[in-house]
Design a protein around this motif. Structure first.
Motif, PDB file in Angstrom:
ATOM      1  N   UNK A   1      29.060  31.600  41.924  1.00  0.00           N
ATOM      2  CA  UNK A   1      29.921  32.703  42.322  1.00  0.00           C
ATOM      3  C   UNK A   1      29.421  33.332  43.624  1.00  0.00           C
ATOM      4  N   UNK A   2      30.343  33.576  44.533  1.00  0.00           N
ATOM      5  CA  UNK A   2      30.051  34.320  45.754  1.00  0.00           C
ATOM      6  C   UNK A   2      30.637  35.723  45.618  1.00  0.00           C
ATOM      7  N   UNK A   3      29.954  36.690  46.198  1.00  0.00           N
ATOM      8  CA  UNK A   3      30.438  38.051  46.093  1.00  0.00           C
ATOM      9  C   UNK A   3      29.715  38.976  47.042  1.00  0.00           C
ATOM     10  N   UNK A   4      29.749  40.225  46.686  1.00  0.00           N
ATOM     11  CA  UNK A   4      29.092  41.225  47.498  1.00  0.00           C
ATOM     12  C   UNK A   4      29.068  42.558  46.783  1.00  0.00           C
ATOM     13  N   UNK A   5      28.489  43.539  47.423  1.00  0.00           N
ATOM     14  CA  UNK A   5      28.382  44.859  46.818  1.00  0.00           C
ATOM     15  C   UNK A   5      28.354  45.923  47.905  1.00  0.00           C
ATOM     16  N   UNK A   6      28.682  47.132  47.502  1.00  0.00           N
ATOM     17  CA  UNK A   6      28.517  48.313  48.343  1.00  0.00           C
ATOM     18  C   UNK A   6      27.938  49.402  47.455  1.00  0.00           C
TER      19      UNK A   6
ATOM     20  N   UNK B   1      34.378  33.064  41.424  1.00  0.00           N
ATOM     21  CA  UNK B   1      33.953  31.685  41.172  1.00  0.00           C
ATOM     22  C   UNK B   1      34.398  30.768  42.308  1.00  0.00           C
ATOM     23  N   UNK B   2      33.470  29.956  42.805  1.00  0.00           N
ATOM     24  CA  UNK B   2      33.804  28.984  43.844  1.00  0.00           C
ATOM     25  C   UNK B   2      33.523  27.563  43.381  1.00  0.00           C
ATOM     26  N   UNK B   3      33.207  27.414  42.079  1.00  0.00           N
ATOM     27  CA  UNK B   3      32.837  26.101  41.554  1.00  0.00           C
ATOM     28  C   UNK B   3      33.906  25.499  40.651  1.00  0.00           C
ATOM     29  N   UNK B   4      34.965  26.248  40.348  1.00  0.00           N
ATOM     30  CA  UNK B   4      36.027  25.729  39.491  1.00  0.00           C
ATOM     31  C   UNK B   4      35.750  25.863  38.009  1.00  0.00           C
TER      32      UNK B   4
END
Length: 261
Positions: free
Chosen positions: A115-120, A142-145
């Protein structure tokens, strides 16, 4: 035996909010290694041993953080003092397989997810820089399916130096998942119902879990410390009614030895 996917990640990723009290101002790096226990999956009656790992490294304009299976980079004044912080994250969400519950074990296995993401976040320091309040909003996709969904997790942590050697942190968070995420980890489709004998269960998007945590760090010396964490997590909404769970809540507890460098 796989690490329990949901609870473990919820616990270790919220360590980011506790970093202001679990790290030493004069040290660039920190690593903690240890072990703990957690349910195999949220709702399971069976516990298992888990690794308990977290750390950070400070660069001139950023802080790199490792919380379990999540790697992130924090930018902005709030990473080490009052102000805003933000950054990207990369999470390896562990799958579900080889569980003790026979019915759940008969369901199709869930592969690990990337999973790719981010935060603030926003950090506010109290009087004499002692109490630290951290508010954070995190997002992963999710970037892996594996589940093709996303999660959103707001959290709050208050940390305080109780003495020269002891630091404490209290935290709380909730986790929201879209229908793809929630159905992957809490749902039972038609084929799974036939294989397992569990009732078919479809779940839409919504908040699926909440947790309350307490962390403590005790300095054994200038470089070595003993770090503990307890997290209570409970299912929310439709997720609390999912047939894969034998109980609605679970407890993670871990102890790690830390080293500053």
């Amino acid at each position: 035996m796989p690490i329990r996917n949901m609870l473990t990640l919820a616990a270790v990723t919220t360590l980011a909010a506790a970093t202001p009290v679990l790290s030493q101002d004069q040290s660039r790096g920190f690593i903690a290694l240890g072990a703990g226990t957690a349910p195999e999956y949220l709702g399971s009656d069976d516990d298992q041993a888990i690794p308990f790992i977290f750390g950070s490294y400070t660069l001139p304009n950023a802080e790199i953080r490792l919380e379990g299976t999540t790697l992130s980079a924090s930018f902005g004044a709030g990473r080490n003092g009052p102000g805003l912080s933000f950054g990207p994250s990369l999470t390896y969400r562990l799958g579900r397989e080889d569980v003790e519950n026979a019915a759940v074990a008969a369901l199709p296995e869930i592969d690990p997810a990337t999973e790719l993401g981010g935060f603030v976040g926003y950090t506010s320091a109290g009087a004499n820089q002692n109490g630290v309040l951290n508010l954070q909003l995190a997002f992963t996709a999710d970037v892996s399916g594996t589940h093709d969904g996303f999660t959103v997790s707001p959290s709050i942590t208050y940390s305080v130096r109780a003495s020269d050697r002891l630091r404490l942190a209290l935290g709380a968070s909730v986790s929201y998942g879209d229908s793809s995420f929630n159905n992957t980890y809490f749902g039972v489709d038609a084929a799974g119902a036939v294989q397992s004998g569990l009732a078919r269960f479809d779940i839409g998007s919504g908040f699926h879990s909440a947790d309350v945590s307490m962390s403590a760090s005790y300095d054994l010396s200038d470089r070595w410390s003993l770090n503990g964490r307890v997290v209570w997590t409970t299912l929310l909404g439709d997720a609390a009614d999912c047939p894969i769970g034998s109980r609605d809540d679970g407890v993670l507890a871990g102890l790690a030895v830390g080293f500053r460098f």
